[in-house]
Enzyme design. Structure first.
Site, mmCIF file in Angstrom:
data_model
loop_
_atom_site.group_PDB
_atom_site.id
_atom_site.type_symbol
_atom_site.label_atom_id
_atom_site.label_comp_id
_atom_site.label_asym_id
_atom_site.label_seq_id
_atom_site.Cartn_x
_atom_site.Cartn_y
_atom_site.Cartn_z
ATOM 1 N N SER A 296 -52.826 34.578 7.362
ATOM 2 C CA SER A 296 -51.818 33.609 6.934
ATOM 3 C C SER A 296 -52.100 32.236 7.510
ATOM 4 C CB SER A 296 -50.419 34.054 7.381
ATOM 5 O OG SER A 296 -49.457 33.060 7.065
ATOM 6 N N LYS A 351 -48.566 41.808 6.947
ATOM 7 C CA LYS A 351 -48.734 40.560 6.192
ATOM 8 C C LYS A 351 -47.756 40.510 5.019
ATOM 9 C CE LYS A 351 -50.709 36.696 4.857
ATOM 10 N NZ LYS A 351 -50.455 36.489 3.445
ATOM 11 N N HIS A 354 -44.489 39.536 6.417
ATOM 12 C CA HIS A 354 -44.577 38.102 6.724
ATOM 13 C C HIS A 354 -44.277 37.296 5.477
ATOM 14 C CE1 HIS A 354 -46.772 34.290 6.474
ATOM 15 N NE2 HIS A 354 -46.632 34.164 7.780
ATOM 16 N N ASN A 355 -44.916 37.649 4.366
ATOM 17 C CA ASN A 355 -44.701 36.908 3.127
ATOM 18 C C ASN A 355 -43.280 37.080 2.604
ATOM 19 O OD1 ASN A 355 -47.393 36.370 3.445
ATOM 20 N ND2 ASN A 355 -47.972 36.915 1.361
ATOM 21 N N GLU A 358 -41.211 34.799 4.528
ATOM 22 C CA GLU A 358 -41.575 33.472 4.010
ATOM 23 C C GLU A 358 -40.811 33.161 2.725
ATOM 24 O OE1 GLU A 358 -45.479 31.992 1.708
ATOM 25 O OE2 GLU A 358 -45.876 32.704 3.745
#
Length: 635
Positions: A296, A351, A354-355, A358
């Site tokens: 990222s 990940k 995480h997105n 986000e």
């Protein structure tokens, strides 16, 4: 040249380890050592008597050599001559990361070496022991392999050519992220081979042109896959930077034709974690290692230092971790924003979450901006100034870039006003929602952000519906009157959004036995990645000291209790004025549901039991007992 490396010249007795080792040390201007000099007296006596050494005889000797190897590397490098015939011996000697320890395997036919040994005088190794060494020898699949049936000068030339030409890591795919990561690795001193496919009139000489454009970087560019693979040191490390999905499988299939056992493929794209688990299992059967590494930071992060989330076999991380850690961003203490996440597809799962976080943070900023712009009639410059004031506390990268967006003009006009209000999503947000459904975990804010992007894509329908419903924003607000409450609502929503994301990580860790370290995950998200912020820095400590749900921690309870009225009030004001605030609403609903001892689910259970006899539990009976009511006697 040596870059503080230790070179181990290995092979059976008689291949010339000492001669070649000394010549190589002189060429590299580093000291030479002979492993035979470190044998205990008992071992030497056995060999003089023609008695082969057993593994027990070698254990202490190899351990001591491993200690010496670490010392030599710290003092500038060295060349060591050591037979190291078995893989387990080499494993015992491998006391340094791959980037600091290089194997040089000298070999030739039995007859060639036997002839050499027979001509030696005064050496304690007897020719009759050579056959046992050939029987013991386990050929390494890595390192530099040199046939010694040539002159010492020719051998040294071949070794030096390999040392100089072989590259430490390969990068497959030169999109925006691939190019930036290649520059990052080269700037950290790594020798990088880069590959991009060749497609006539579409993708022509991409790798070669990129290499030519960056002559100071230590690149070698290829559009021939076989040559690309052969340019790499063995065992090979290849980082894939290609689009997720079937493309990854096609690339792996092409690579397999050229790989050897022990080579490692690292998928640095946004692949689905289940695909990563499948690929690791399939490749393991073929002797190939595979890791899924979430990366990222976008183009800037990839170039200057991203946050990296590798998952898969821990032995693979031990091998490639030093490279990944060196190119990663650094946290406030100077530690790399890269850590071994866990086994299987855990790196890509982390990940994905995480997105998801986000998505929630981006939508929260977007709807806050929208409310300020059209409810309070604030000018973009005013909103940018307000966000800048907020960001003194938040220290959020996403808020920071939003400020710049609010100030960017083109020919005197705000660029933002020229952008079509139809957002896209690449899949990771939706995958997070699916994962939450599978694990039975609520994901209100993240799911709301995903669905908001989906409905934004219905631009023509929305335009038509606005006319039919005569939708207008009403009840104008006052910027000065609402900004404090809005800031508190924004902060509360952000905390809830992070709590939801980390709760999904906790559930996955338990379900798949990944043993995720939430504090360490928060730490590698404090720099390099898109969701870095002051809140993330606080979570490093909070998840280290406490293991319960974030919203149950005392300091968070105090904060949220203070923000709760502003959150619910702001949601109500926005909706009454005709403004959708999906993430803020989802955060409020989640918070109210999470903190409500009595929910509406008893009615749901009654309804399910009525039409489907699904049974229910009772408050006045022990948990675990289930009951059914005959709701309608006529049925």
């Amino acid at each position: 040249m040596s870059r503080q490396q230790v070179y181990i010249v290995m092979g059976v007795s008689g291949v010339g380890k000492t001669t070649i080792g000394k010549m190589l040390a002189e060429e590299l201007n580093i000291p030479f050592f002979d492993a035979d000099d470190y044998h205990p007296v008992a071992n030497v006596e056995k060999m003089k008597a023609g008695i082969p050494l057993q593994d027990d005889d070698r254990y202490e000797w190899l351990e001591n050599l491993g200690i010496k190897i670490r010392e030599w590397q710290k003092t500038g490098g060295a060349v060591l001559a050591c037979s190291a015939l078995k893989e387990k011996y080499r494993t015992q000697l491998q006391s340094l990361p791959q980037e600091h320890l290089k194997w040089i395997f000298l070999h030739s036919d039995y007859e060639v070496i036997h002839g050499r040994i027979s001509g030696r005088e005064g050496h304690y190794f007897k020719p009759e022991l050579l056959q046992s060494q050939y029987e013991t020898l386990e050929l390494p699949s890595y390192g530099i392999h040199i046939d010694v049936d040539q002159s010492p000068e020719q051998i040294i030339n071949e070794i030096m050519e390999n040392i100089q030409k072989k590259m430490e890591i390969g990068l497959f795919g030169l999109g925006v992220m691939g190019k930036s990561l290649a520059l990052n690795m080269a700037s950290k001193g790594f020798r990088v081979s880069i590959y991009n496919r060749h497609v006539d009139k579409i993708e022509v000489d991409i790798a070669k042109n990129f290499t030519a454009e960056n002559p100071e970087s230590n690149f070698r560019g290829f559009d021939d896959l076989k040559a690309f693979v052969e340019s790499l040191e063995r065992p090979r490390n290849i980082l894939l930077m290609v689009n997720a999905g079937k493309v990854v499988d096609f690339v792996i299939e092409d690579l397999l034709k050229h790989l050897d056992e022990g080579d490692l493929i690292i998928d640095g794209g946004n692949s689905h974690y289940r695909d990563t688990i499948r690929r690791e299992k399939e490749l393991k059967e073929k002797g190939i290692l595979f890791m899924g590494a979430g990366i990222s930071g976008g183009e800037e992060g990839a170039r200057k230092g991203p946050s990296i989330m590798p998952g898969g076999p821990e032995s693979s991380y031990d091998r490639v971790g030093p490279i990944l850690e060196k190119i990663a961003a650094k946290d406030k203490k100077g530690n790399p924003c890269c850590t071994y996440v866990g086994p299987d597809g855990s790196g890509h799962f982390v990940k994905m979450v995480h997105n998801g976080i986000e998505y929630g943070e981006m939508q929260l900023i977007a709807e806050t901006y929208h409310l300020l712009r059209y409810h309070s009639d604030a000018e973009p410059e005013e909103i940018g100034a307000l966000f800048q004031e907020w960001n003194k506390e938040m220290q959020s990268y996403l808020l920071e870039i939003s400020i710049e967006i609010l100030r960017k003009k083109e020919n005197g006009d705000l660029v933002l006003d020229q952008i079509l209000d139809a957002a896209k999503q690449k899949g990771t947000g939706g995958w997070s929602t699916n994962a939450a459904l599978e694990l039975g975990v609520p994901l209100d804010t993240i799911s709301a952000a995903v669905m908001t992007r989906n409905i934004s894509g219905m631009k023509e329908q929305r335009a038509a519906a606005a006319k039919k419903y005569d939708h207008k924003f009403s009840e104008k607000g006052n910027l000065k009157e609402l900004q404090n409450a809005l800031f508190e609502a924004y902060k509360a929503s952000g905390i809830v959004n992070h709590a939801i994301g980390f709760d999904l990580l906790r559930a996955a860790s338990e379900e798949y036995n990944w043993r995720l370290n939430l504090s360490e995950i928060a730490r590698i998200w404090t720099n390099g990645c898109i969701i870095r912020s002051k809140l993330m820095e606080d979570l490093v400590v909070k998840f280290k000291d406490h293991r319960e749900h974030l919203l149950m921690q005392a300091e968070i309870v105090q904060k949220i209790s203070g923000y709760k009225k502003s959150l619910t009030g702001m949601v109500g004001e926005a909706l009454n004025a005709g403004f959708p605030v999906p993430v803020m609403s989802a955060a409020a609903n989640y918070l109210l549901s999470f903190t409500a001892e009595q929910s509406s689910a008893n009615m749901i259970q009654a309804q399910r039991d009525y039409f489907g006899a699904h049974t229910y539990q009772r408050k006045d009976k022990p948990r675990g007992e289930f009951f059914h009511t005959q709701w309608n006697p006529e049925i």
